[in-house]
Scaffold this active site. Structure first.
Site, PDB file in Angstrom:
ATOM      1  N   GLU A   1      35.274  14.843  88.706  1.00  0.00           N
ATOM      2  CA  GLU A   1      34.920  15.699  89.834  1.00  0.00           C
ATOM      3  C   GLU A   1      34.982  17.134  89.343  1.00  0.00           C
ATOM      4  OE1 GLU A   1      37.207  15.183  93.374  1.00  0.00           O
ATOM      5  OE2 GLU A   1      36.540  13.121  93.667  1.00  0.00           O
TER       6      GLU A   1
ATOM      7  N   ASP B   1      40.954  23.556 100.625  1.00  0.00           N
ATOM      8  CA  ASP B   1      41.785  23.536  99.417  1.00  0.00           C
ATOM      9  C   ASP B   1      43.090  24.293  99.623  1.00  0.00           C
ATOM     10  OD1 ASP B   1      39.862  22.134  97.878  1.00  0.00           O
ATOM     11  OD2 ASP B   1      38.707  23.987  97.690  1.00  0.00           O
TER      12      ASP B   1
ATOM     13  N   TYR C   1      35.677   8.572  99.596  1.00  0.00           N
ATOM     14  CA  TYR C   1      36.874   9.303  99.172  1.00  0.00           C
ATOM     15  C   TYR C   1      37.814   9.370 100.369  1.00  0.00           C
ATOM     16  CZ  TYR C   1      39.463  13.236  96.951  1.00  0.00           C
ATOM     17  OH  TYR C   1      40.414  14.041  96.400  1.00  0.00           O
TER      18      TYR C   1
END
Length: 263
Positions: free
Chosen positions: A49, A60, A175
């Site tokens: 990734e 994030d 994911y």
């Protein structure tokens, strides 16, 4: 069949779990980043990734935010990220690369041009965290038409009503984000993750890979044991941020990969 599809088919045939590693393109600088990315397959990474640096990375945590800032400060751009992927492909034509980031840089470049350039650079799939399924016509559908996988995130708050929408048009793998909140904020627990993975797998034939909150070989093994594989990002990025040489970073990655592969 994309490189991602081929990789998971091969892993399934071997009865192995996947190990996926996230690194920020251009962190701490272009040359070191390229050295690390080139070393990932040899360290046992099945899928790379590659983070696309962005100024406002809302999903994030601090570790990856700082990595993106270091990369941007070093002059990293979307084009330089594609250049890095192109250089990687000069030596490796089999390891899948998933470009992970936000829609703004792609939109600014133009979707059609971006997809042509990303495909030429050897990008196999996209994770664009701020494009929900309701916006599939923007990028997801065109990306799949261009031969790229579009990978979606499912979370602990993705209930049974929402899950079919999340899985619609998803390809490559799902994911599963093991925790609520930002990256690097908490630790994943296999006892919590296992039932959620089973719930998702009951609704799709795609592999389900689990990320967020995995930071040791033991945790990598535990999570991979209840899923189709594990993703590690912040723990690897922390090593890079601490100024560790590429050889040390890759040794750490190898230990995490060993954990997942032993599940």
């Amino acid at each position: 069949m994309t490189r991602i599809d081929a990789k998971f088919a091969a892993l399934q045939a071997d009865g192995k779990k996947a190990f996926v590693a996230y690194v920020m393109a251009g962190d701490p600088d272009y040359d070191t980043s390229l050295e690390i990315v080139k070393g990932l397959p040899g360290a046992g990474v099945d899928v790379i990734e590659l983070g696309l640096p962005f100024t406002d990375p809302m999903a994030d945590g601090p570790t990856i935010q700082l990595a993106g800032q270091r990369a941007l400060d070093g002059g990293m751009t979307l084009q330089r990220t594609l250049d890095l992927a192109t250089e990687f492909r000069n030596d490796d034509d089999t390891t899948p690369i998933v470009l992970m980031g936000y829609y703004n840089p792609i939109f600014s470049r133009g979707v059609d041009k971006f997809l042509i350039d990303a495909k030429a650079a050897g990008i196999d799939g996209l994770i664009v965290v701020d494009l929900p399924p309701e916006e599939d016509e923007e990028l997801c559908i065109p990306a799949q038409a261009a031969g790229m996988n579009f990978i979606r995130l499912a979370t602990p708050t993705t209930d049974d009503k929402r899950l079919p929408k999340v899985l619609q048009n998803t390809s490559g793998f799902v994911y599963y984000v093991s925790i609520t909140g930002i990256t690097g904020a908490a630790e994943a627990e296999a006892t919590n993750v296992g039932p959620e993975v089973a719930r998702i797998k009951a609704a799709t034939d795609l592999p389900v890979i689990v990320g967020f909150g995995i930071n040791t070989p033991e945790k990598s093994k535990a999570i991979a044991s209840v899923a189709d594989g594990a993703v590690v990002g912040s723990a690897i990025v922390s090593q890079i941020g601490a100024g560790k040489p590429a050889t040390d970073v890759l040794a750490f990655v190898a230990s995490l990969a060993g954990g997942a592969h032993s599940a």
